[in-house]
Design an enzyme around this catalytic site. Structure first.
Site, PDB file in Angstrom:
ATOM      1  CB  CYS A   1      31.088  56.360  24.369  1.00 24.66           C
ATOM      2  SG  CYS A   1      31.458  55.789  22.697  1.00 24.66           S
TER       3      CYS A   1
ATOM      4  CE  LYS B   1      35.637  36.415  45.770  1.00 21.05           C
ATOM      5  NZ  LYS B   1      35.205  37.829  45.647  1.00 21.05           N
TER       6      LYS B   1
ATOM      7  N   GLY C   1      34.571  37.992  36.258  1.00 25.39           N
ATOM      8  CA  GLY C   1      34.178  38.294  37.624  1.00 25.39           C
ATOM      9  C   GLY C   1      33.273  37.215  38.188  1.00 25.39           C
ATOM     10  CB  ALA C   2      33.610  34.306  39.992  1.00 30.08           C
TER      11      ALA C   2
ATOM     12  CG  ASN D   1      34.147  37.404  49.330  1.00 31.86           C
ATOM     13  OD1 ASN D   1      35.158  36.780  49.030  1.00 31.86           O
ATOM     14  ND2 ASN D   1      34.094  38.731  49.307  1.00 31.86           N
ATOM     15  CG  LEU D   2      31.629  33.237  53.450  1.00 29.66           C
ATOM     16  CD1 LEU D   2      31.889  32.372  54.678  1.00 29.66           C
ATOM     17  CD2 LEU D   2      31.782  32.409  52.181  1.00 29.66           C
TER      18      LEU D   2
ATOM     19  CG  ASN E   1      39.286  47.063  38.636  1.00 31.26           C
ATOM     20  OD1 ASN E   1      39.894  47.419  37.639  1.00 31.26           O
ATOM     21  ND2 ASN E   1      39.150  45.772  38.981  1.00 31.26           N
TER      22      ASN E   1
ATOM     23  N   GLY F   1      29.957  39.083  43.695  1.00 36.67           N
ATOM     24  CA  GLY F   1      28.551  39.236  44.039  1.00 36.67           C
ATOM     25  C   GLY F   1      27.634  39.040  42.848  1.00 36.67           C
TER      26      GLY F   1
ATOM     27  CB  CYS G   1      45.609  73.054  52.071  1.00 34.67           C
ATOM     28  SG  CYS G   1      44.235  73.444  50.983  1.00 34.67           S
TER      29      CYS G   1
END
Length: 651
Positions: A156, A67, A19-20, A51-52, A113, A22, A168
């Site tokens: 876990c 990124k 991940g690159a 993102n900036l 995610n 925030g 409904c």
């Protein structure tokens, strides 16, 4: 370890960042400035304008670029003598296998995610590599440490399911603005601009109208010779007028509810819409492809009137057909699609007006529809610093100092950062303790495809599953399969479980493996004839350490067997910042009762003292809650009684 030895361990470490975004930007900077020499980054995203404001390594000129690659290039400008290897790729690609993970001394997650988090967790377990997890949402954040056999793994504890609402409620009796957003986004937008073959509940009302022949056909199909204005008016009248009148015909529904008001286009539109907009049909298309720009509405934080929302509804519909005709039939809602956000905002507000629900601005509606929690750069920086601190402890092998640390919005006991000792692995965890699961299913009716899609992929998070009954393989996904085996497994998918070559019946034990994750689990099958369609829409019930339990008092998903008490208003979080799905809610989940011990208690060989624990009625006030918010950096735990957490174990 002396500072010299510590620096030596840092310089000699090989670190994998996933991940690159925030957190990732802050983390890469902090790693580089802390002396780390060999850093690898995996991120599949490209840089967007949104993102900036918080991902400080990126600039306007970088928009559209990788990124991971841009982050590397920028950091090397002020730390040119270190090695940074970027991968513009999905972390779930087959090349990132167990052998790949074994190359690293520690893995640091900055993901957004649950699916990717679970995947990395399993590969770290298989490779026996320490994992540092993290997440932020607004001013809140957390960092947790996971080591195989020593602390609990990421899975876990069951993760809370996204906030869901009964179908409904969405289609018939909305009472909150989020209900209207879900209806506009996942029903109306999908029906008008998505896959035409997918059925949804907007057509249910049509078939109820026996006295109006025009409603017996699919009203969402544009008729021969019908122009855009006629089509837009007809859709408007159907969903906001006719459907509401049909709903009102059921008097029983409205005995204890406020009756909605049908709204028709003639009530809010002028006789000629194009005249109102001051444009001709041919020349009205705008280069901006924005209904707001076309109508001269400039401030996204203004709350539009019913008439303004109606004009935006029509104009956005018209622009889709005039400017984006080729995309219709394949569109899905995207929070970064301005025209889609305008349409959903207008439709949700018109429906809200009908049901007496307060209207919202486009800015607010976009946040709800896009599951946006506005990120805070300072929180990301704090969390990144905490990740590096835990990574250094791991490299020093200082297991007694490991901490799960939580960043709070408001001081609690004069603290904004609250450390909690990690816990031992959960013996009931089906991932790291390999405890069997149990599945209730109608083996005569449910097909193998249902089992693969709803259980193996959706709930167990496997990418390349191999399903075995005893020694027989009944299904497999792989790149090296021969064509005849692919055909056999494809045929098996369409068979009922009990009709497979190796029948799956009550008492069968299935073994499911994912060769990429080097992960396997067992599922005990129990045949069951009937299921409640509202509470068990999958027609299957998986039991085990899979999903968060449900608080039966208020029907909210909760995490770690804990309450819904929170520093924040949970209604605000779930209404505006959670991933909202249209599916039936279940009230059958049971509370988790397994007890856990801190690592310090285990290492000392002591039996934890339960005498100080609160009774069952008050325990809810002392326990944690997990939120899984789909923003750049999500997943956090919050509490309103941190003192008890640092002194007493969680249940």
């Amino acid at each position: 370890m002396s500072s010299e030895e510590q620096l030596s361990a840092i310089k000699g470490a090989k670190v994998l960042m996933v991940g690159a975004g925030g957190i990732g930007c802050e983390l890469l900077k902090t790693l580089a400035l802390s002396g780390f020499q060999d850093i690898h980054i995996i991120d599949m995203d490209t840089i967007e304008v949104s993102n900036l404001n918080r991902q400080f390594l990126f600039r306007q000129s970088h928009v559209g670029q990788s990124k991971a690659k841009v982050a590397r290039d920028v950091v090397l400008r002020f730390r040119p003598n270190i090695s940074i290897t970027p991968y513009h790729a999905n972390v779930k690609e087959s090349r990132f296998n167990v052998d790949f993970y074994k190359e690293f001394d520690v893995v640091l997650n900055g993901l957004d995610n649950l699916d990717a988090r679970r995947h990395v967790n399993r590969l770290c377990l298989a490779a026996d590599v320490p994992l540092v997890e993290s997440g932020t949402t607004g001013f809140l954040g957390q960092v947790t440490v996971h080591l195989k056999g020593k602390t609990e793994c990421y899975e876990c504890q069951p993760k809370p399911a996204p906030k869901t609402y009964p179908v409904c409620t969405i289609t018939s009796t909305p009472s909150k603005f989020v209900h209207c957003i879900v209806w506009a986004k996942d029903l109306l937008f999908a029906k008008l601009f998505g896959d035409k073959n997918l059925e949804n509940d907007l057509n249910v009302r049509s078939s109820d109208a026996t006295n109006l022949s025009e409603h017996s056909e699919d009203v969402f199909e544009c008729r021969k010779g019908e122009d855009i204005e006629q089509y837009g008016r007809r859709i408007y009248d159907h969903v906001f007028g006719h459907n509401i009148e049909v709903a009102l015909s059921n008097e029983e529904t409205w005995k204890n509810r406020n009756r909605p008001r049908p709204i028709y286009s003639k009530d809010v539109f002028p006789d000629k819409l194009t005249k109102e907009n001051g444009k001709t049909e041919k020349g009205s298309a705008t280069d901006d492809v924005s209904a707001m720009a076309s109508l001269g509405l400039k401030n996204p934080q203004d709350i539009w009137s019913l008439a303004e929302n109606s004009r935006v509804f029509y104009e956005s519909l018209r622009l889709f057909f005039l400017k984006r005709q080729k995309e219709i039939g394949n569109l899905t809602f995207d929070k970064d699609d301005q025209l889609a956000v305008e349409f959903v905002t207008a439709a949700a507000n018109i429906r809200a007006s009908s049901f007496g629900i307060p209207l919202h601005s486009l800015f607010e509606a976009k946040g709800i529809a896009g599951n946006i929690v506005h990120a805070v750069a300072t929180t990301n920086a704090i969390i990144a610093g905490l990740i590096v601190i835990e990574a250094i402890k791991i490299l020093k092998k200082d297991s007694n100092s490991y901490r799960m640390t939580y960043c709070l919005e408001h001081p609690s006991k004069k603290l904004l950062l609250m450390p909690v000792e990690p816990y031992e692995p959960n013996k009931s965890c089906y991932v790291c303790s390999e405890t069997p699961l149990s599945l209730e299913v109608n083996t005569h009716h449910s097909k193998l495809r249902d089992f693969v899609e709803k259980i193996v992929k959706a709930k167990l998070g496997m990418n390349f599953p191999v399903i075995m009954s005893g020694a027989s393989i009944i299904y497999e996904i792989g790149e090296d399969l021969e064509e005849d085996m692919v055909a056999i497994y494809a045929a098996n998918l369409e068979r009922a479980l009990s009709e497979l070559p190796s029948p799956v019946i009550s008492g069968t034990v299935l073994t499911i493996e994912d060769l990429q994750q080097e992960f396997s689990c067992r599922i005990n099958i129990k045949h069951r004839e009937e299921f409640d369609e509202e509470r068990e829409p999958d027609g299957m019930l998986l039991s085990g350490w899979v999903e968060a339990p449900v608080d039966k008092n208020n029907n909210k998903s909760i995490g770690n067997g804990e309450s819904t008490s929170s520093v924040l208003s949970m209604e605000e979080i779930q209404e505006g910042e959670k991933d909202v799905e249209i599916q039936e809610t279940s009230e059958s989940a049971e509370n988790v009762t397994g007890k856990k011990r801190k690592l310090s208690e285990v290492s000392k060989g002591t039996i934890p003292d339960h005498s100080g624990l609160p009774d069952e009625s008050s325990r809810n006030q002392n326990q944690l809650e997990k939120l899984d918010v789909d923003d750049e950096d999500d997943e956090l735990i919050i509490s309103n009684d941190w003192e008890s957490l640092t002194k007493k174990k969680r249940l």
